[in-house]
Scaffold this motif. Structure first.
Motif, PDB file in Angstrom:
ATOM      1  N   LYS A 258       0.839  -1.204   0.000  1.00 53.03           N
ATOM      2  CA  LYS A 258       0.000   0.000   0.000  1.00 53.03           C
ATOM      3  C   LYS A 258       0.870   1.250   0.000  1.00 53.03           C
ATOM      4  N   ASN A 259       1.885   1.272   0.852  1.00 50.70           N
ATOM      5  CA  ASN A 259       2.804   2.413   0.883  1.00 50.70           C
ATOM      6  C   ASN A 259       3.454   2.609  -0.484  1.00 50.70           C
ATOM      7  N   ALA A 260       3.842   1.489  -1.114  1.00 50.50           N
ATOM      8  CA  ALA A 260       4.503   1.573  -2.419  1.00 50.50           C
ATOM      9  C   ALA A 260       3.541   2.162  -3.451  1.00 50.50           C
ATOM     10  N   GLU A 262       0.997   4.105  -2.807  1.00 55.04           N
ATOM     11  CA  GLU A 262       0.788   5.509  -2.453  1.00 55.04           C
ATOM     12  C   GLU A 262       1.981   6.372  -2.860  1.00 55.04           C
ATOM     13  N   ALA A 263       3.186   5.790  -2.803  1.00 48.62           N
ATOM     14  CA  ALA A 263       4.389   6.550  -3.149  1.00 48.62           C
ATOM     15  C   ALA A 263       4.436   6.879  -4.644  1.00 48.62           C
ATOM     16  N   MET A 264       3.675   6.111  -5.450  1.00 45.77           N
ATOM     17  CA  MET A 264       3.750   6.332  -6.904  1.00 45.77           C
ATOM     18  C   MET A 264       2.526   7.065  -7.455  1.00 45.77           C
ATOM     19  N   LEU A 291       9.489  -3.364  -3.993  1.00 40.99           N
ATOM     20  CA  LEU A 291      10.240  -2.318  -4.685  1.00 40.99           C
ATOM     21  C   LEU A 291       9.286  -1.385  -5.434  1.00 40.99           C
ATOM     22  N   ASP A 292       9.479  -0.092  -5.260  1.00 41.10           N
ATOM     23  CA  ASP A 292       8.652   0.849  -6.021  1.00 41.10           C
ATOM     24  C   ASP A 292       9.522   1.865  -6.747  1.00 41.10           C
ATOM     25  N   ARG A 293       8.866   2.708  -7.567  1.00 38.81           N
ATOM     26  CA  ARG A 293       9.585   3.768  -8.291  1.00 38.81           C
ATOM     27  C   ARG A 293       9.090   5.140  -7.828  1.00 38.81           C
ATOM     28  N   GLN A 304      13.322   8.522  10.574  1.00 37.28           N
ATOM     29  CA  GLN A 304      12.112   8.581  11.392  1.00 37.28           C
ATOM     30  C   GLN A 304      11.045   7.594  10.973  1.00 37.28           C
ATOM     31  N   LEU A 305      11.317   7.032   9.799  1.00 40.02           N
ATOM     32  CA  LEU A 305      10.369   6.151   9.142  1.00 40.02           C
ATOM     33  C   LEU A 305       9.557   5.230  10.043  1.00 40.02           C
ATOM     34  N   PHE A 306      10.234   4.589  10.990  1.00 41.92           N
ATOM     35  CA  PHE A 306       9.556   3.558  11.767  1.00 41.92           C
ATOM     36  C   PHE A 306       9.017   4.112  13.089  1.00 41.92           C
ATOM     37  N   PHE A 309       3.523   7.348  14.337  1.00 31.19           N
ATOM     38  CA  PHE A 309       2.893   8.640  14.016  1.00 31.19           C
ATOM     39  C   PHE A 309       3.770   9.534  13.134  1.00 31.19           C
ATOM     40  N   PHE A 310       4.831   8.968  12.532  1.00 24.01           N
ATOM     41  CA  PHE A 310       5.551   9.737  11.505  1.00 24.01           C
ATOM     42  C   PHE A 310       4.855   9.507  10.168  1.00 24.01           C
ATOM     43  N   THR A 311       4.369  10.579   9.581  1.00 21.07           N
ATOM     44  CA  THR A 311       3.724  10.457   8.271  1.00 21.07           C
ATOM     45  C   THR A 311       3.963  11.711   7.454  1.00 21.07           C
ATOM     46  N   THR A 312       4.011  11.564   6.128  1.00 26.57           N
ATOM     47  CA  THR A 312       4.108  12.741   5.272  1.00 26.57           C
ATOM     48  C   THR A 312       2.824  12.854   4.446  1.00 26.57           C
ATOM     49  N   LYS A 313       1.833  12.029   4.807  1.00 23.17           N
ATOM     50  CA  LYS A 313       0.593  12.017   4.026  1.00 23.17           C
ATOM     51  C   LYS A 313      -0.507  12.744   4.775  1.00 23.17           C
ATOM     52  N   THR A 314      -1.338  13.464   4.019  1.00 25.37           N
ATOM     53  CA  THR A 314      -2.424  14.188   4.687  1.00 25.37           C
ATOM     54  C   THR A 314      -3.428  13.209   5.286  1.00 25.37           C
ATOM     55  N   GLY A 316      -2.606  10.055   6.242  1.00 22.59           N
ATOM     56  CA  GLY A 316      -1.913   8.929   6.890  1.00 22.59           C
ATOM     57  C   GLY A 316      -1.967   9.033   8.408  1.00 22.59           C
ATOM     58  N   LEU A 317      -1.891   7.864   9.044  1.00 18.33           N
ATOM     59  CA  LEU A 317      -1.814   7.836  10.508  1.00 18.33           C
ATOM     60  C   LEU A 317      -0.359   7.758  10.953  1.00 18.33           C
ATOM     61  N   GLY A 318       0.483   7.205  10.085  1.00 21.76           N
ATOM     62  CA  GLY A 318       1.896   7.044  10.432  1.00 21.76           C
ATOM     63  C   GLY A 318       2.146   5.884  11.367  1.00 21.76           C
ATOM     64  N   ILE A 319       1.216   4.930  11.365  1.00 25.48           N
ATOM     65  CA  ILE A 319       1.357   3.824  12.306  1.00 25.48           C
ATOM     66  C   ILE A 319       1.689   2.525  11.569  1.00 25.48           C
ATOM     67  N   GLY A 320       1.497   2.555  10.232  1.00 26.08           N
ATOM     68  CA  GLY A 320       1.670   1.339   9.425  1.00 26.08           C
ATOM     69  C   GLY A 320       3.030   0.670   9.620  1.00 26.08           C
ATOM     70  N   LEU A 321       4.101   1.428   9.374  1.00 24.74           N
ATOM     71  CA  LEU A 321       5.442   0.839   9.441  1.00 24.74           C
ATOM     72  C   LEU A 321       5.829   0.478  10.873  1.00 24.74           C
ATOM     73  N   ALA A 322       5.365   1.283  11.837  1.00 26.65           N
ATOM     74  CA  ALA A 322       5.697   0.982  13.236  1.00 26.65           C
ATOM     75  C   ALA A 322       5.102  -0.373  13.627  1.00 26.65           C
ATOM     76  N   GLY A 344      13.421   5.365  -6.259  1.00 28.11           N
ATOM     77  CA  GLY A 344      12.377   4.658  -5.529  1.00 28.11           C
ATOM     78  C   GLY A 344      12.898   4.002  -4.262  1.00 28.11           C
ATOM     79  N   SER A 345      12.044   3.177  -3.673  1.00 30.50           N
ATOM     80  CA  SER A 345      12.393   2.579  -2.383  1.00 30.50           C
ATOM     81  C   SER A 345      12.301   1.058  -2.440  1.00 30.50           C
ATOM     82  N   VAL A 346      13.049   0.443  -1.521  1.00 28.80           N
ATOM     83  CA  VAL A 346      12.897  -0.985  -1.271  1.00 28.80           C
ATOM     84  C   VAL A 346      12.582  -1.129   0.209  1.00 28.80           C
TER      85      VAL A 346
HETATM   86  N1  LIG Z   1       7.467   3.132  -0.302  1.00 26.75           N
HETATM   87  C1  LIG Z   1       7.628   4.344   0.230  1.00 26.75           C
HETATM   88  N2  LIG Z   1       8.183   5.350  -0.505  1.00 26.75           N
HETATM   89  C2  LIG Z   1       8.354   6.575   0.028  1.00 26.75           C
HETATM   90  N3  LIG Z   1       8.015   6.915   1.293  1.00 26.75           N
HETATM   91  C3  LIG Z   1       7.489   5.961   2.072  1.00 26.75           C
HETATM   92  C4  LIG Z   1       7.267   4.635   1.604  1.00 26.75           C
HETATM   93  N4  LIG Z   1       6.750   3.913   2.619  1.00 26.75           N
HETATM   94  C5  LIG Z   1       6.632   4.760   3.658  1.00 26.75           C
HETATM   95  N5  LIG Z   1       7.064   5.970   3.350  1.00 26.75           N
HETATM   96  C6  LIG Z   1       7.108   7.164   4.238  1.00 26.75           C
HETATM   97  O1  LIG Z   1       7.022   6.737   5.567  1.00 26.75           O
HETATM   98  C7  LIG Z   1       5.912   7.342   6.219  1.00 26.75           C
HETATM   99  C8  LIG Z   1       5.371   6.403   7.254  1.00 26.75           C
HETATM  100  O2  LIG Z   1       4.768   5.270   6.658  1.00 26.75           O
HETATM  101  P1  LIG Z   1       3.626   4.497   7.439  1.00 26.75           P
HETATM  102  O3  LIG Z   1       3.128   3.382   6.605  1.00 26.75           O
HETATM  103  O4  LIG Z   1       4.127   4.180   8.801  1.00 26.75           O
HETATM  104  O5  LIG Z   1       2.497   5.599   7.641  1.00 26.75           O
HETATM  105  P2  LIG Z   1       1.533   6.222   6.543  1.00 26.75           P
HETATM  106  O6  LIG Z   1       1.546   5.393   5.306  1.00 26.75           O
HETATM  107  O7  LIG Z   1       1.870   7.658   6.412  1.00 26.75           O
HETATM  108  O8  LIG Z   1       0.135   6.093   7.277  1.00 26.75           O
HETATM  109  P3  LIG Z   1      -0.658   4.733   7.650  1.00 26.75           P
HETATM  110  O9  LIG Z   1      -0.577   4.665   9.138  1.00 26.75           O
HETATM  111  O10 LIG Z   1      -2.002   4.956   7.133  1.00 26.75           O
HETATM  112  O11 LIG Z   1       0.052   3.589   7.006  1.00 26.75           O
HETATM  113  C9  LIG Z   1       4.982   7.728   5.096  1.00 26.75           C
HETATM  114  O12 LIG Z   1       4.139   8.796   5.444  1.00 26.75           O
HETATM  115  C10 LIG Z   1       5.954   8.094   3.993  1.00 26.75           C
HETATM  116  O13 LIG Z   1       6.437   9.396   4.178  1.00 26.75           O
END
Ligand SMILES: Nc1ncnc2c1ncn2[C@@H]1O[C@H](COP(=O)(O)OP(=O)(O)OP(=O)(O)O)[C@@H](O)[C@H]1O
Ligand SMILES: [Mg+2]
Length: 358
Positions: A258-260, A262-264, A291-293, A304-306, A309-314, A316-322, A344-346
């Protein structure tokens, strides 16, 4: 009786007398002349701590090298050559008629480190308690959502039967099956959340990554079509089974894909390229890579990624990766980010093989 004149020592002795006193002090200590700021005497600890610094024989230069004002009493400074932290104190002192300023520099690195560890532990605790309140919230939600979800699945099954009997259009049947798959997944996640909150003991057994990846792809098929992107799945042939909780790993992969996606969002559809790879890595673990582009991440973001509550999306909750990271760490695996060559990212995670675990 000794005449007073004989007891008075010559001024040159001041430095050596001072040296003796400083030598008895168990931390870095030195005296500088009040007038020109030149070093008069320093103890062994002072030499060990600061002789490697150019200009340590001059008060102003020493302060400059440590990045603090020359007269700042109580400043904390990091010695650039050793990385040690010092608390610096200045005290005036008149000895044998000479006006001096006495510098004490106490190494506080160990204390700062202990504080850091403490802070880290507190953050972890805070994180766990946040996760727990998220968990409690989820438990309440799960309770409320279970009934309607079960009803949705029942209605969809009923509709499928009706469409089958009436020989209805194949597209409708496909849509109904897809809707049922989504509802069933939602129900599985919810019951897993309830179990997780209640028992805190996920169920691990031998799982096939190919099956997990296909479940996730199925769940995201519509989303991928809407974004006009294809998801390539490249798994090594005969990938060994992993020792894992199926629904939890599905959640991780779902979040990463999903993040991938959203990133594209912002790049032209033709450049959207999403791959899921699976292989056995050099540590004999199964490694899954997404892998995304997209735009990738800069150094500050990737630190800060993990964090929760770190998010760059309007939206987003920022809880997914944590959550993904705590799930993978629970599985004794690692979740990490790498920049993708060419842009892109891996995001990759590892899981232990099931062999020898059951
Ligand atoms: N594949 C990616 N490419 C670029 N940035 C990413 C990618 N995955 C995560 N990020 C960055 O990491 C942040 C945190 O990701 P995370 O999944 O924890 O939260 P989120 O996607 O913002 O919200 P949600 O809690 O709904 O998942 C994102 O807001 C984004 O800035
Ligand atoms: Mg996310």
């Amino acid at each position: 009786m000794t005449p007073p004149a004989a007891r008075r020592r010559p001024a040159a002795d001041a430095a050596s007398g001072l040296g003796a006193i400083l030598g008895a002090i168990p931390f870095a200590c030195a005296a500088f002349a009040r007038g020109d700021g030149a070093l008069v005497a320093g103890n062994q600890c002072f030499s060990e701590a600061f002789t490697a610094l150019p200009g340590h024989r001059d008060r102003a230069q020493l302060a400059q090298a440590l990045g603090v004002p020359a007269d700042a009493d109580g400043a904390e400074a990091r010695a650039p050559h050793s990385g040690h932290w010092y608390a610096l104190h200045w005290r005036p002192l008149t000895l044998e008629g000479q006006d001096l300023d006495l510098l004490t520099a106490v190494d506080i690195s160990a204390r700062l480190e202990a504080l850091d560890t403490h802070k880290h532990q507190q953050e972890k605790l805070l994180f766990t308690s946040r996760l727990m309140s998220v968990g409690e919230m989820a438990a309440t939600l799960a309770h409320e959502l279970n009934q309607p979800l079960a009803a949705i699945v029942n209605y969809l099954n009923g509709s499928l039967r009706l469409v089958g009997q009436a020989g209805g259009p194949a597209q409708v049947e496909r849509a109904l099956i897809a809707a049922r798959t989504q509802a069933e997944h939602a129900a599985a996640v919810i019951s897993r959340v309830r179990e997780f909150v209640r028992a805190r003991e996920p169920r691990r057994d031998a799982q096939d990554v190919t099956v997990i990846a296909n479940t996730v792809l199925e769940l995201l098929r519509l989303e991928a079509e809407r974004q006009q992107l294809r998801i390539d799945l490249t798994l090594s042939a005969a990938l060994p089974a992993v020792y894992a909780d199926k629904v939890m790993v599905e959640q991780v992969l779902l979040n990463l894909v999903k993040n991938a996606i959203e990133a594209m969002r912002e790049i032209p559809p033709a450049q959207r390229e999403l791959r899921i790879e699976g292989r056995v890595n050099l540590d004999d673990e199964v490694e899954v890579r997404v892998l995304d582009r997209g735009g990738g991440l800069d150094a500050a973001e990737s630190e800060q990624l993990f964090s929760p509550f770190f998010t760059t999306k309007t939206d987003g909750l920022g809880i997914g990766l944590a959550i993904c990271r705590s799930i993978i760490e629970y599985h004794e695996g690692r979740l990490f980010f790498e920049p993708r060559p060419g842009g892109g990212s891996v995001f990759a995670f590892t899981l232990p093989r099931a062999e020898g675990r059951l």
